[in-house]
Design a protein around this motif. Structure first.
Motif, PDB file in Angstrom:
ATOM      1  N   TYR A  73      27.093  -9.872   1.755  1.00  8.37           N
ATOM      2  CA  TYR A  73      27.423  -9.883   0.329  1.00  8.37           C
ATOM      3  C   TYR A  73      26.167  -9.646  -0.504  1.00  8.37           C
ATOM      4  O   TYR A  73      26.166  -8.854  -1.456  1.00  8.37           O
ATOM      5  CB  TYR A  73      28.062 -11.226  -0.010  1.00  8.37           C
ATOM      6  CG  TYR A  73      28.717 -11.306  -1.375  1.00  8.37           C
ATOM      7  CD1 TYR A  73      29.041 -10.178  -2.108  1.00  8.37           C
ATOM      8  CD2 TYR A  73      29.015 -12.556  -1.928  1.00  8.37           C
ATOM      9  CE1 TYR A  73      29.639 -10.277  -3.345  1.00  8.37           C
ATOM     10  CE2 TYR A  73      29.618 -12.666  -3.172  1.00  8.37           C
ATOM     11  CZ  TYR A  73      29.920 -11.524  -3.877  1.00  8.37           C
ATOM     12  OH  TYR A  73      30.519 -11.627  -5.112  1.00  8.37           O
ATOM     13  N   ALA A  74      25.076 -10.321  -0.125  1.00 10.14           N
ATOM     14  CA  ALA A  74      23.810 -10.160  -0.845  1.00 10.14           C
ATOM     15  C   ALA A  74      23.279  -8.739  -0.702  1.00 10.14           C
ATOM     16  O   ALA A  74      22.760  -8.155  -1.663  1.00 10.14           O
ATOM     17  CB  ALA A  74      22.783 -11.174  -0.328  1.00 10.14           C
ATOM     18  N   GLN A  75      23.402  -8.150   0.477  1.00 10.10           N
ATOM     19  CA  GLN A  75      22.956  -6.776   0.681  1.00 10.10           C
ATOM     20  C   GLN A  75      23.757  -5.794  -0.174  1.00 10.10           C
ATOM     21  O   GLN A  75      23.185  -4.864  -0.753  1.00 10.10           O
ATOM     22  CB  GLN A  75      23.093  -6.405   2.159  1.00 10.10           C
ATOM     23  CG  GLN A  75      22.089  -7.084   3.074  1.00 10.10           C
ATOM     24  CD  GLN A  75      22.328  -6.765   4.536  1.00 10.10           C
ATOM     25  OE1 GLN A  75      23.170  -5.921   4.864  1.00 10.10           O
ATOM     26  NE2 GLN A  75      21.621  -7.438   5.421  1.00 10.10           N
ATOM     27  N   ASP A  76      25.070  -6.009  -0.252  1.00 10.28           N
ATOM     28  CA  ASP A  76      25.913  -5.125  -1.063  1.00 10.28           C
ATOM     29  C   ASP A  76      25.533  -5.205  -2.536  1.00 10.28           C
ATOM     30  O   ASP A  76      25.440  -4.186  -3.231  1.00 10.28           O
ATOM     31  CB  ASP A  76      27.384  -5.491  -0.882  1.00 10.28           C
ATOM     32  CG  ASP A  76      27.910  -5.129   0.499  1.00 10.28           C
ATOM     33  OD1 ASP A  76      27.292  -4.289   1.167  1.00 10.28           O
ATOM     34  OD2 ASP A  76      28.939  -5.699   0.914  1.00 10.28           O
ATOM     35  N   THR A 130      34.034 -19.882   2.074  1.00  6.31           N
ATOM     36  CA  THR A 130      33.473 -20.927   1.216  1.00  6.31           C
ATOM     37  C   THR A 130      34.504 -22.010   0.913  1.00  6.31           C
ATOM     38  O   THR A 130      34.214 -23.215   1.002  1.00  6.31           O
ATOM     39  CB  THR A 130      32.964 -20.315  -0.103  1.00  6.31           C
ATOM     40  OG1 THR A 130      31.932 -19.372   0.186  1.00  6.31           O
ATOM     41  CG2 THR A 130      32.410 -21.388  -1.024  1.00  6.31           C
ATOM     42  N   LYS A 131      35.702 -21.584   0.582  1.00  8.26           N
ATOM     43  CA  LYS A 131      36.775 -22.539   0.288  1.00  8.26           C
ATOM     44  C   LYS A 131      37.130 -23.363   1.517  1.00  8.26           C
ATOM     45  O   LYS A 131      37.293 -24.597   1.434  1.00  8.26           O
ATOM     46  CB  LYS A 131      38.008 -21.786  -0.221  1.00  8.26           C
ATOM     47  CG  LYS A 131      39.173 -22.688  -0.594  1.00  8.26           C
ATOM     48  CD  LYS A 131      40.345 -21.866  -1.113  1.00  8.26           C
ATOM     49  CE  LYS A 131      41.530 -22.773  -1.464  1.00  8.26           C
ATOM     50  NZ  LYS A 131      42.689 -21.968  -1.962  1.00  8.26           N
ATOM     51  N   ALA A 132      37.245 -22.703   2.676  1.00  7.61           N
ATOM     52  CA  ALA A 132      37.583 -23.417   3.910  1.00  7.61           C
ATOM     53  C   ALA A 132      36.492 -24.409   4.279  1.00  7.61           C
ATOM     54  O   ALA A 132      36.781 -25.530   4.739  1.00  7.61           O
ATOM     55  CB  ALA A 132      37.796 -22.413   5.044  1.00  7.61           C
ATOM     56  N   LEU A 133      35.242 -24.020   4.089  1.00  7.27           N
ATOM     57  CA  LEU A 133      34.124 -24.909   4.400  1.00  7.27           C
ATOM     58  C   LEU A 133      34.144 -26.156   3.530  1.00  7.27           C
ATOM     59  O   LEU A 133      33.948 -27.274   4.022  1.00  7.27           O
ATOM     60  CB  LEU A 133      32.807 -24.146   4.222  1.00  7.27           C
ATOM     61  CG  LEU A 133      31.518 -24.962   4.352  1.00  7.27           C
ATOM     62  CD1 LEU A 133      31.430 -25.640   5.712  1.00  7.27           C
ATOM     63  CD2 LEU A 133      30.294 -24.074   4.099  1.00  7.27           C
ATOM     64  N   PHE A 161      26.016 -23.521  -6.499  1.00  7.38           N
ATOM     65  CA  PHE A 161      25.015 -22.719  -7.211  1.00  7.38           C
ATOM     66  C   PHE A 161      24.964 -21.299  -6.652  1.00  7.38           C
ATOM     67  O   PHE A 161      24.866 -20.315  -7.408  1.00  7.38           O
ATOM     68  CB  PHE A 161      23.640 -23.374  -7.102  1.00  7.38           C
ATOM     69  CG  PHE A 161      22.507 -22.518  -7.618  1.00  7.38           C
ATOM     70  CD1 PHE A 161      22.302 -22.362  -8.974  1.00  7.38           C
ATOM     71  CD2 PHE A 161      21.665 -21.863  -6.723  1.00  7.38           C
ATOM     72  CE1 PHE A 161      21.268 -21.570  -9.448  1.00  7.38           C
ATOM     73  CE2 PHE A 161      20.634 -21.066  -7.184  1.00  7.38           C
ATOM     74  CZ  PHE A 161      20.436 -20.920  -8.551  1.00  7.38           C
ATOM     75  N   GLU A 162      25.055 -21.185  -5.351  1.00  2.00           N
ATOM     76  CA  GLU A 162      25.006 -19.885  -4.693  1.00  2.00           C
ATOM     77  C   GLU A 162      26.187 -19.000  -5.119  1.00  2.00           C
ATOM     78  O   GLU A 162      26.016 -17.817  -5.416  1.00  2.00           O
ATOM     79  CB  GLU A 162      25.014 -20.089  -3.180  1.00  2.00           C
ATOM     80  CG  GLU A 162      24.892 -18.831  -2.359  1.00  2.00           C
ATOM     81  CD  GLU A 162      24.928 -19.154  -0.878  1.00  2.00           C
ATOM     82  OE1 GLU A 162      26.032 -19.128  -0.294  1.00  2.00           O
ATOM     83  OE2 GLU A 162      23.859 -19.439  -0.311  1.00  2.00           O
ATOM     84  N   PHE A 168      27.369 -14.163 -11.047  1.00  2.00           N
ATOM     85  CA  PHE A 168      26.564 -13.678 -12.163  1.00  2.00           C
ATOM     86  C   PHE A 168      25.983 -12.298 -11.865  1.00  2.00           C
ATOM     87  O   PHE A 168      26.035 -11.390 -12.711  1.00  2.00           O
ATOM     88  CB  PHE A 168      25.437 -14.667 -12.469  1.00  2.00           C
ATOM     89  CG  PHE A 168      24.420 -14.142 -13.451  1.00  2.00           C
ATOM     90  CD1 PHE A 168      24.722 -14.089 -14.807  1.00  2.00           C
ATOM     91  CD2 PHE A 168      23.181 -13.697 -13.015  1.00  2.00           C
ATOM     92  CE1 PHE A 168      23.789 -13.595 -15.715  1.00  2.00           C
ATOM     93  CE2 PHE A 168      22.255 -13.203 -13.916  1.00  2.00           C
ATOM     94  CZ  PHE A 168      22.554 -13.152 -15.269  1.00  2.00           C
ATOM     95  N   VAL A 169      25.443 -12.137 -10.664  1.00  2.00           N
ATOM     96  CA  VAL A 169      24.856 -10.848 -10.281  1.00  2.00           C
ATOM     97  C   VAL A 169      25.932  -9.769 -10.245  1.00  2.00           C
ATOM     98  O   VAL A 169      25.708  -8.626 -10.673  1.00  2.00           O
ATOM     99  CB  VAL A 169      24.151 -10.960  -8.916  1.00  2.00           C
ATOM    100  CG1 VAL A 169      23.685  -9.581  -8.443  1.00  2.00           C
ATOM    101  CG2 VAL A 169      22.975 -11.917  -9.000  1.00  2.00           C
TER     102      VAL A 169
END
Length: 220
Positions: A73-76, A130-133, A161-162, A168-169
């Protein structure tokens, strides 16, 4: 196969775990540890343990799956933000890679295609994991009576925060960077067309001038 076994009335989770572990092993061998198929197998394993109420184990697999999806996701997002400044970035095309046989633990061979997931799919999977975690971590804490858990509250705050930072990005890219890049590309294309048009007319004008000078010479 693992997904089918999870949906059977008998809830044959042990066999499903074996299938997912085999899928995980094959994906690691064929695609490497940071491919979305590896993350998918880890997420499925976490889901099995989640359904068995083994929340501590589920959290461990969810965290590992999230790590892969987060990296992709960050790379994209970085590629979208920097595309207009770095020029065309070299990116592996998984679709064009040669497919090869992968040997199962049973000795059989299978052929796998290495197709990369789209940005939208990566984002959706990141949010899903994220939701499952979070849910598994909450259930783990309840199950332990508020005792020591593998995924603490500080980790949850950092995850929040992440997620907000990624959103935001992404908004910055959608509403600022992408329109700016589109405007720059349109300006460059318009300028190129004007230059080509001016050069075309300049060539015609020069030819006309030579013809005119030739006619003058004939008259003299």
């Amino acid at each position: 196969m693992g997904n089918v076994l999870r949906r059977t009335p008998a809830r044959n989770t042990e066999t499903a775990i074996m299938c997912y572990n085999e899928s995980l092993r094959i994906s690691r061998v064929r695609f490497g540890p940071n491919h979305e198929r590896v993350a998918s197998a880890l997420f499925n394993l976490g889901g099995v343990y989640d359904s068995r109420r083994n929340f501590d184990k589920a959290v461990q697999y969810y965290v590992r799956a999230l790590s892969v999806y987060k990296s992709r996701y960050a790379q994209d997002l970085r590629r979208r933000l920097c595309a207009g400044f770095e020029g065309p970035m070299s990116q592996k095309s998984f679709d064009n890679e040669e497919n090869g046989p992968v040997v199962l633990s049973t000795g059989d061979e299978v052929i796998l295609k290495r197709a990369a997931a789209s940005e939208e799919q990566i984002r959706e999977q990141y949010m899903l994991v994220t939701k499952a975690l979070r849910n598994a971590a909450k259930q783990d804490m309840i199950q332990r009576g508020g005792g020591t858990v593998s995924y603490s509250g500080s980790n949850d705050w950092w995850l929040t925060f992440e997620v907000l930072l990624f959103r935001f990005v992404e908004m910055l890219s959608n509403y600022v960077v992408d329109p700016t890049q589109a405007a720059v590309r349109n300006t460059i294309e318009t300028t190129r067309q004007k230059i080509e048009s001016a050069a075309h007319h300049a060539i015609i004008t020069a030819k006309d001038a030579l013809d005119y000078n030739f006619l003058l010479m004939l008259q003299e």
